[in-house]
Each structure stands twice: as structure tokens, then as C-alpha cells.
Write an enzyme that holds these catalytic residues in place. Structure first.
Site, mmCIF file in Angstrom:
data_model
loop_
_atom_site.group_PDB
_atom_site.id
_atom_site.type_symbol
_atom_site.label_atom_id
_atom_site.label_comp_id
_atom_site.label_asym_id
_atom_site.label_seq_id
_atom_site.Cartn_x
_atom_site.Cartn_y
_atom_site.Cartn_z
ATOM 1 N N ASP A 241 -17.220 -12.482 8.007
ATOM 2 C CA ASP A 241 -15.931 -12.407 7.863
ATOM 3 C C ASP A 241 -15.667 -11.709 9.425
ATOM 4 O O ASP A 241 -15.546 -10.319 9.500
ATOM 5 C CB ASP A 241 -15.442 -11.615 6.667
ATOM 6 C CG ASP A 241 -14.120 -11.130 6.698
ATOM 7 O OD1 ASP A 241 -13.221 -11.684 7.536
ATOM 8 O OD2 ASP A 241 -13.712 -10.854 5.704
ATOM 9 N N LYS B 130 -5.742 -12.998 11.322
ATOM 10 C CA LYS B 130 -5.523 -11.648 11.947
ATOM 11 C C LYS B 130 -5.089 -12.304 13.501
ATOM 12 O O LYS B 130 -3.875 -12.686 13.573
ATOM 13 C CB LYS B 130 -6.202 -10.455 12.058
ATOM 14 C CG LYS B 130 -6.280 -9.932 10.618
ATOM 15 C CD LYS B 130 -6.358 -8.456 10.455
ATOM 16 C CE LYS B 130 -6.077 -7.896 9.338
ATOM 17 N NZ LYS B 130 -7.139 -7.740 8.281
ATOM 18 N N TYR C 194 -14.722 -4.801 3.543
ATOM 19 C CA TYR C 194 -13.330 -4.869 3.084
ATOM 20 C C TYR C 194 -13.179 -6.460 3.425
ATOM 21 O O TYR C 194 -13.325 -7.005 4.454
ATOM 22 C CB TYR C 194 -12.143 -4.176 3.828
ATOM 23 C CG TYR C 194 -10.855 -4.774 3.563
ATOM 24 C CD1 TYR C 194 -10.279 -4.179 2.317
ATOM 25 C CD2 TYR C 194 -10.177 -5.553 4.146
ATOM 26 C CE1 TYR C 194 -8.903 -4.685 1.880
ATOM 27 C CE2 TYR C 194 -9.020 -6.213 3.909
ATOM 28 C CZ TYR C 194 -8.419 -5.556 2.706
ATOM 29 O OH TYR C 194 -7.026 -6.408 2.479
ATOM 30 N N TYR D 269 0.829 -1.229 -0.142
ATOM 31 C CA TYR D 269 0.277 0.054 0.002
ATOM 32 C C TYR D 269 0.836 1.234 0.055
ATOM 33 O O TYR D 269 0.806 2.164 0.582
ATOM 34 C CB TYR D 269 -0.703 -0.141 1.332
ATOM 35 C CG TYR D 269 -1.809 -1.137 1.579
ATOM 36 C CD1 TYR D 269 -2.735 -1.583 0.484
ATOM 37 C CD2 TYR D 269 -1.974 -1.671 2.754
ATOM 38 C CE1 TYR D 269 -3.655 -2.599 0.821
ATOM 39 C CE2 TYR D 269 -2.786 -2.773 2.988
ATOM 40 C CZ TYR D 269 -3.482 -3.225 1.995
ATOM 41 O OH TYR D 269 -4.220 -4.244 2.216
HETATM 42 C C1 LIG Z 1 -7.330 -7.937 6.893
HETATM 43 C C2 LIG Z 1 -8.682 -8.549 6.523
HETATM 44 C C3 LIG Z 1 -8.850 -9.347 5.521
HETATM 45 C C4 LIG Z 1 -7.490 -9.912 4.602
HETATM 46 O O1 LIG Z 1 -6.720 -10.554 5.537
HETATM 47 P P1 LIG Z 1 -5.329 -10.778 4.825
HETATM 48 O O2 LIG Z 1 -4.393 -11.574 5.943
HETATM 49 O O3 LIG Z 1 -4.475 -9.471 4.678
HETATM 50 O O4 LIG Z 1 -5.144 -11.624 3.407
HETATM 51 C C5 LIG Z 1 -10.355 -9.811 5.058
HETATM 52 N N1 LIG Z 1 -11.195 -9.501 5.905
HETATM 53 C C6 LIG Z 1 -11.150 -8.618 6.985
HETATM 54 C C7 LIG Z 1 -12.356 -8.526 7.483
HETATM 55 C C8 LIG Z 1 -9.924 -8.049 7.167
HETATM 56 O O5 LIG Z 1 -9.591 -7.230 8.204
#
Ligand SMILES: *Cc1c(COP(=O)(O)O)cnc(C)c1O
Length: 422
Positions: A238, A267, A144, A16
Site C-alpha cells: 500500500d 494521495k 493503516y 475525525y
Molecule cells: C490515506 C491512506 C489510505 C486511505 O486513502 P483514502 O483516500 O483516505 O481512502 C490507505 N492507505 C494508506 C497507506 C493511506 O495513507
């Protein structure tokens, strides 16, 4: 500049980043607790927990021990045809912690890939049940879900990071969250009209993270469950950002009392130690793949799937969650962020200040100069990296009251507002 930074800088492509104009990255020597220690000896209190991963702080001795013991036993083996205790134990523990019959865990190495897997699961669920044409998704403005080609299509289309690629992949239905009766009726109508092409709805529950730290009521999630059931489409949460305590509940879905059909996790899954993710499906989803027909299997298997070191780290992180201190820490952090950031409402250009669990957000009416702000925060001993229109804090749960004061104080100082009262 340190030698390694000067040698590597012409070769490393940064994330980024317009590398021509961006300042050099800060050279990190080591980490400890809630702090990042730089090569030049400066210490920064980490307000971001390294993109929301380091929930227990850095270098947690319990996680470090689990990883080093596993390193001595077996750092990695392929997951095709082989099994190992760290992954099998982690799968059963995640199944026990997640609500309802979210019992079937598919491991991968990154969040985006786990979202791609959830999307494949949803599409193939319908194919395996003999239903044709269900290969589109409904997702939400402000959302996202990752940076890979398919996950970009379900992100907010105005997302600056992805808009260049519109048209590369088939488009999805990205619409407003059902926050009120008008948007609920609009979503109901969309699903009524398009359900025959829709595999699933996908949402970040409670808070849309990278799209701007946008919070919604749990009622929105209950409406999504009702609408998904009414129109017989799957519901994917997600929880890559929200999972593992960040919003005050271990999982947002559990706090909201809504069980999705598939959930994605990453994460904070390993406590910020190693890359790992999972797409976890309910029994009904898994059963659609359980067949005498080899063609009904889920054909996916990342090379480093269920890496034993990462699974050992995740298991140790779950031990720390089971010990329970996180819950009072998140409440303590929420109170500190609320009182520490509240005065920012007075600052020029600020349109909102909000908190949810261990997340504190100051939103501006226009995008901020993230690079310049980041540099000023670093001069004040803090690592805070603004994003779009928001300056936000998502500190590790072990951040002390004094460190929290330093983080919120730095934001107040840079915005030119007075001390918090009381
Ligand atoms: C960070 C994130 C992703 C992507 O995860 P990466 O490990 O960076 O590929 C997908 N969905 C959400 C809600 C996120 O915060």
C-alpha cells in the site's frame, strides 16, 4: 465568522472530529505554492500538504493547465465501454515507472477503495485458479489502510478510529512486522499454519503513515517477499502515502528493490488536485482473470472510475516528476527537517525524532492534545496537524528553505526548545 461558514456549519459533518467540542475549522480562501490563505487574510505554511497529496505545492500552473484543457474537452465519461486518452496514457506511464511487470492498472477514486480492489483481486486470484478458502489477509501492527469496513479490518486493531467496529467484519491476522529474527520466525510460523486461508500479506512499505509514522528498514520488505514466496501467498504494498517521491524514491518498492504482486496508489497521484487512486497488478495476477469465462472477470467499476480531469492532473504531475527537481527537493527537505527537528529530542515527553525523505516526525510518549497544538501552530503561521503521539511534517516538495525554517521553528517554539545549531 465568514457567512458561508456560519450558514454551512450546522450542516457539514466533519472528518475525525468530535464536533461538539472541537474548535471551528479555519476558513480557507485560496491556496498558493506551499501556503494556505485564510478568509481573514492570514497565510499558513502547509506542513501537511493536505494529507500528503499536494507534493508539487498548490495551484501548480502545469497541472492547472492540463485540468482546464481537459475540462473544456470532456470533464467526465463513464469508463464502462468507453476509453479516453488521459486514462490510457496514464496507465501506460504508470506501468513504465513501476518496477517489474506491475503493468495492469485498475483506477478508482479513493485510497480506501483501491485497497478494497486490491483485496478483491487477491481473493479472486485464488478463486480463479481453483483454490478454495483463501479469503483472509495478514497485515501489520501500526498499519493503516483506509476507513471503509473491509480496510478497517487490516488496520492496527488499536487504531482509535476503528476499534468500535471490531466484530462487524471477519477479523484478519494483524501481526508484528518481521523486524528481527524472532518476529520473522513468528510470521513464518503463522503463514505455515494459516496459508490455506490467506490470500495476501499487505504492508505500507518503509513507513506506516497514519498509524504513527513508524519507519522500518528495507530489509523488512525483502523478508516479506521471501516469506510470501515461500508460503505462496500474494504480497500487496500500500503505497498510497509513500508513492510519488515522499520517501526519497519515486516508489518505496523500487528503492527497496522489492516488487509486490499488487500496489495501491493515491494521495499524491494527482499532485493533490483531484481524487484518484489505482490498484496496479503484476502480469501473473492479471492473467488469472484473463479467460473465456465471463465469471472470471473482476466485477468492479466505480461511477467516476478514471475520471478524465483526475487522470489529466495525474499525467501533468508525472511530467513534473519526470522533470526531476523533486529528487533534490526531497533531499533538501530531509536535511532541513533533520537539523530543524533534532533539538526537539530535549523537550519534555519526546521519545524520538526521525526523518525519512520529506517526512519529519517528533514522537511523544503519550498522545498529544492535537487540537490545542494545531491552534498554537496556526498562531505561528503554520498548518501542522498532530496525530496520536506524533507531531509530523510532510511539506510540499516546493516548500522553500525559509518556509521549512518557519515550520520547524514553530514546532521548536511550541515545545519550548532552543534554536537548531549550525
Ligand atoms: C490515506 C491512506 C489510505 C486511505 O486513502 P483514502 O483516500 O483516505 O481512502 C490507505 N492507505 C494508506 C497507506 C493511506 O495513507
Amino acid at each position: 465568522m465568514t457567512n458561508w461558514l456560519a450558514r454551512g456549519a450546522p450542516h457539514v459533518w466533519r472528518p475525525y472530529c468530535q464536533m461538539k467540542t472541537a474548535p471551528a475549522p479555519l476558513a480557507v480562501a485560496r491556496t498558493a505554492g506551499a501556503r494556505i490563505i485564510l478568509e481573514d487574510g492570514r497565510e499558513l505554511v502547509d506542513g501537511i500538504a493536505s494529507w500528503w497529496t499536494a507534493c508539487h505545492g498548490y495551484n501548480h500552473p502545469h497541472i492547472a493547465r492540463a485540468v482546464s484543457e481537459q475540462l473544456a474537452r470532456a470533464p467526465h465519461v463513464m469508463f464502462g465501454g468507453l476509453a479516453h486518452a488521459p486514462a490510457y496514457e496514464l496507465a501506460s506511464r504508470l506501468a513504465a515507472l513501476l518496477p517489474g511487470d506491475l503493468d495492469h492498472v485498475f483506477f478508482a477514486e479513493s485510497g480506501s477503495v483501491s485497497v478494497e480492489i486490491a483485496m478483491k483481486m487477491a481473493i479472486q486470484f485464488w478463486i480463479n485458479r481453483g483454490v478454495q478458502g483463501r479469503n483472509r489477509f495478514v497485515s501489520f501492527l501500526g498499519g493503516y489502510h483506509g476507513d471503509t469496513l473491509a480496510t478497517m479490518t487490516i488496520c492496527d486493531p488499536d487504531e482509535g478510529m476503528h476499534s468500535l467496529f471490531s466484530g462487524v467484519m471477519p477479523s484478519q491476522h494483524v501481526t508484528a512486522l518481521p523486524r528481527d529474527s524472532a518476529s520473522e520466525e513468528a510470521l513464518d510460523a503463522l503463514l505455515g499454519e494459516k496459508r490455506h486461508e490467506i490470500a495476501a500479506l499487505i504492508v505500507e512499505p518503509r513507513i506506516q503513515g497514519a498509524g504513527g509514522m513508524l519507519i522500518h528498514e528495507d530489509e523488512v520488505l525483502r523478508r516479506l517477499r521471501v516469506l510470501a514466496d515461500r508460503h505462496d501467498v500474494l504480497l500487496i504494498f500500500d503505497e498510497i502515502f509513500t508513492g510519488f517521491g515522499r520517501t526519497g524514491d519515486l516508489f518505496a518498492c523500487q528503492g527497496a528493490g522489492v516488487t509486490p504482486d499488487i500496489i495501491t496508489l493515491s494521495k499524491a497521484l494527482t499532485g493533490g488536485t483531484l481524487p484518484l487512486s489505482a490498484a496496479v497488478a503484476r502480469r501473473r495476477i492479471f492473467e488469472a482473470f484473463w479467460s473465456d469465462d465471463a465469471g472470471a472477470a473482476l466485477m468492479h467499476g466505480p461511477t467516476y472510475m478514471a475520471n478524465p480531469l483526475a487522470c489529466a492532473a495525474a499525467g501533468a504531475s508525472l511530467d513534473l516528476f519526470e522533470a526531476g527537481a523533486w529528487k533534490t527537493d526531497v533531499a533538501r527537505i530531509e536535511a532541513a527537517l533533520r537539523s530543524g527537528l533534532e533539538p526537539c529530542r530535549q523537550a519534555a515527553g519526546v521519545v524520538d525524532v526521525r526523518t525519512l525523505g520529506a517526512i519529519g516526525v517528533v514522537e511523544f510518549e503519550a498522545p498529544v492534545d492535537a487540537g490545542a497544538l494545531c491552534q498554537r501552530f496556526a498562531e505561528l503561521g503554520c498548518w501542522i496537524r498532530p496525530m496520536g503521539k506524533v507531531v509530523y511534517l510532510t511539506p510540499p516538495f516546493v516548500t522553500t528553505d525559509a518556509e521549512l525554517g518557519q515550520l520547524t521553528g514553530a514546532i521548536r517554539k511550541v515545545l519550548g526548545v532552543a534554536e537548531a545549531q549550525g
